[in-house]
Scaffold this motif. Structure first.
Motif, mmCIF file in Angstrom:
data_model
loop_
_atom_site.group_PDB
_atom_site.id
_atom_site.type_symbol
_atom_site.label_atom_id
_atom_site.label_comp_id
_atom_site.label_asym_id
_atom_site.label_seq_id
_atom_site.Cartn_x
_atom_site.Cartn_y
_atom_site.Cartn_z
ATOM 1 N N ALA A 192 0.838 -1.200 0.000
ATOM 2 C CA ALA A 192 0.000 0.000 0.000
ATOM 3 C C ALA A 192 0.875 1.253 0.000
ATOM 4 O O ALA A 192 0.601 2.217 -0.728
ATOM 5 C CB ALA A 192 -0.932 -0.006 1.206
ATOM 6 N N ALA A 193 1.951 1.226 0.784
ATOM 7 C CA ALA A 193 2.839 2.394 0.852
ATOM 8 C C ALA A 193 3.538 2.616 -0.488
ATOM 9 O O ALA A 193 3.672 3.761 -0.944
ATOM 10 C CB ALA A 193 3.870 2.207 1.971
ATOM 11 N N GLN A 194 3.963 1.520 -1.139
ATOM 12 C CA GLN A 194 4.596 1.665 -2.449
ATOM 13 C C GLN A 194 3.608 2.226 -3.478
ATOM 14 O O GLN A 194 3.971 3.030 -4.333
ATOM 15 C CB GLN A 194 5.126 0.315 -2.938
ATOM 16 N N ALA A 195 2.368 1.785 -3.382
ATOM 17 C CA ALA A 195 1.345 2.304 -4.303
ATOM 18 C C ALA A 195 1.118 3.793 -4.061
ATOM 19 O O ALA A 195 0.929 4.563 -5.011
ATOM 20 C CB ALA A 195 0.043 1.525 -4.129
ATOM 21 N N ALA A 196 1.158 4.205 -2.798
ATOM 22 C CA ALA A 196 0.959 5.624 -2.489
ATOM 23 C C ALA A 196 2.111 6.464 -3.046
ATOM 24 O O ALA A 196 1.897 7.564 -3.576
ATOM 25 C CB ALA A 196 0.832 5.820 -0.979
ATOM 26 N N VAL A 197 3.331 5.939 -2.960
ATOM 27 C CA VAL A 197 4.489 6.648 -3.519
ATOM 28 C C VAL A 197 4.319 6.785 -5.029
ATOM 29 O O VAL A 197 4.555 7.840 -5.617
ATOM 30 C CB VAL A 197 5.803 5.912 -3.168
ATOM 31 N N ARG A 198 3.894 5.679 -5.666
ATOM 32 C CA ARG A 198 3.666 5.743 -7.120
ATOM 33 C C ARG A 198 2.610 6.801 -7.454
ATOM 34 O O ARG A 198 2.784 7.588 -8.385
ATOM 35 C CB ARG A 198 3.245 4.375 -7.661
ATOM 36 N N GLN A 199 1.505 6.818 -6.724
ATOM 37 C CA GLN A 199 0.454 7.807 -6.998
ATOM 38 C C GLN A 199 1.019 9.224 -6.999
ATOM 39 O O GLN A 199 0.667 10.046 -7.855
ATOM 40 C CB GLN A 199 -0.679 7.684 -5.967
#
Lengths: 314, 314
Positions: free
Chosen positions: A6-13
């Motif tokens: 989830a944290a990696q996805a937030a960074v990507r966003q």
């Protein structure tokens, strides 16, 4: 939930070519999917829609303007592709499976005794769990059952308090007299079955499709499959699990808020914000299937957009 | 609008296998499409998305944290498929065309004089009108232009009254000092250009993409093509036509309500209810493209569901 994904996805966003946060709930949905699917780049290859159907003894109290035969007729309509949910699953790319559960054996009338035995409830939960495709990336849940808005109202009144009129609405189309009969049935039921633990409450009010919904939500959780709940009746069934153990619905989104008045109140109790608000009140998974399109769009953006670095933007 | 086709569509909706009205706004959308497409069974074979881009002299007032070059960079990103709108058009099945309008020649700074001459405004309106594909069944409109949320706020403050803070928001990401600069620019602009007819107001505040949006809405109307407007900036541009002549936006839906605070207020002025509310604030047609999926689902139900007679339901 996999916090790292989830944290990696937030960074990507935040790296994508848009002001941070400007896709609003689409960003939240992508991060939610990343966490539950345990990958920073989640995809929906397979979306499953399950519609459970059951019949209800409380119809003896005149709580629904339609005969119970309509449940079976609508199941046939689902199987032949003629219902709204068929079209909404085509539009959103979901594989629909309809699971009628013992339609010829309605539950008992909860105004005079328990709707189901514990064994009947567990059997229906198992049917729900077994219907879940472990290869699905997301599960849409819906229901059909003449009389089941009264069951839903009784369940949530037992779980969350309040008077019957706080939770009882027109359902498929009850007039004022019909709503009064629904309230009276809920009152009788609360007097007989109130104050019990969550799953015992479910067995006492019913019905089979509500128990199947609970079973499928638990099975989905075990396979890290996020769920999209539908309207009042579906969410009321699911709320059994929330009352049984806070957090059991953390992998569940709510597709829409129904025009059935109790739904908004119920979502407040659950702390859930719906994806859509389109005055729908049909059930059969219709609002959940429609919300799948929004979830798909969120993942298209998440996976397909360029980053600022890729696009060379200041 | 073709009232006969709309009425036939409404009759069909009430014959489909669902309680009347239970698909809520999906029913309204199908009937709306029937009226504007002048057929009781409307379909979307071709959906066109048009994104107009322009640059704005008012950027000299420090109204945007990003340089004006970003407008051109984002146009390239649209053309290469890297932006949110590209993904949302893929998800909803729309053909995207990006129309940059004289990006090397920003409009004049409206705090010191008119942003455009009447000729410049008419030229941009014609560019918008010419971009509309007469074979489209629905048109999605969006915009891109660094600084254009200040233009939008000035336009609607001139049209609907209220103080600049009622209409000015963070846009792409202004802080409190940036918002104060936007408010100051709007105040100066209102002092110079307030109290004029709608189209003259548009020419004085700008910009070219706003004028193109108006031109495309008028061209769509002439071809009976319903339009889906996007967020605050797109709707603010369109509101010029509403002020010029009530009813000119009757063929327009509003795809979503933006998180940009002025949008909700603006929709109230226009009497329009958005289809989605997902906290988006990106522009570029993103909310409109997402709403196309809902419109498509509404027509799937309208055209694909069985009637009670066909399904043999009591």
């Amino acid at each position: 939930i996999d916090a790292a994904s989830a944290a990696q996805a937030a960074v990507r966003q935040d790296s994508l070519t848009k002001p941070p946060g400007s896709l609003g709930r689409l960003e939240e949905l992508a991060i939610f999917m990343a966490g539950w699917r345990a990958t920073p780049r989640p995809v929906i290859k397979k979306a499953q829609a399950l519609i459970f159907a059951g019949n209800h003894g409380v119809c003896a109290q005149g709580v629904n303007p339609y005969p119970q035969d309509v449940t079976q007729q609508m199941v046939l309509n689902f199987q032949r592709g003629g219902a709204a949910i068929n079209q909404l699953c085509i539009a959103s790319g979901a594989d629909l499976r309809v699971v009628p559960i013992m339609l010829d054996t309605p539950t008992a009338d909860f105004t005079t005794g328990p709707a189901m035995t514990s064994e009947e409830m567990l059997s229906a939960m198992n049917i729900g769990a077994s219907a879940v495709d472990g290869n699905a990336d997301v599960l849409i849940l819906g229901e059909m059952g003449i009389g089941n808005s009264t069951v839903a109202s009784a369940l949530v009144a037992a779980f969350f308090g309040g008077a019957p009129p706080d939770w009882v609405g027109p359902g498929t189309g009850s007039d004022a007299a019909g709503i009064a009969r629904k309230c009276a049935a809920v009152s009788k039921g609360l007097a007989l079955h109130g104050g019990r633990p969550a799953l015992e409450t479910l067995s006492r009010f019913g019905g089979r499709e509500q128990a199947a919904i609970c079973g499928s939500i638990l099975a989905a959780r075990a396979s890290r499959i996020p769920v999209i709940l539908d309207g009042f009746i579906c969410t009321a069934a699911a709320s059994t699990l929330h009352v049984a153990h806070t957090g059991l619905l953390d992998h569940c989104l709510v597709g829409h808020v129904s025009a059935e008045p109790g739904h908004r109140r119920l979502l407040k109790e659950l702390g859930k914000r719906p994806i859509l608000e389109l005055d729908m009140r049909l059930g059969e998974g219709s609002g959940a299937a429609l919300a799948l399109g929004i979830l798909r769009a969120a993942l298209h953006c998440h996976n397909g957009m360029a980053t600022f670095a890729e696009a060379g933007i200041s």
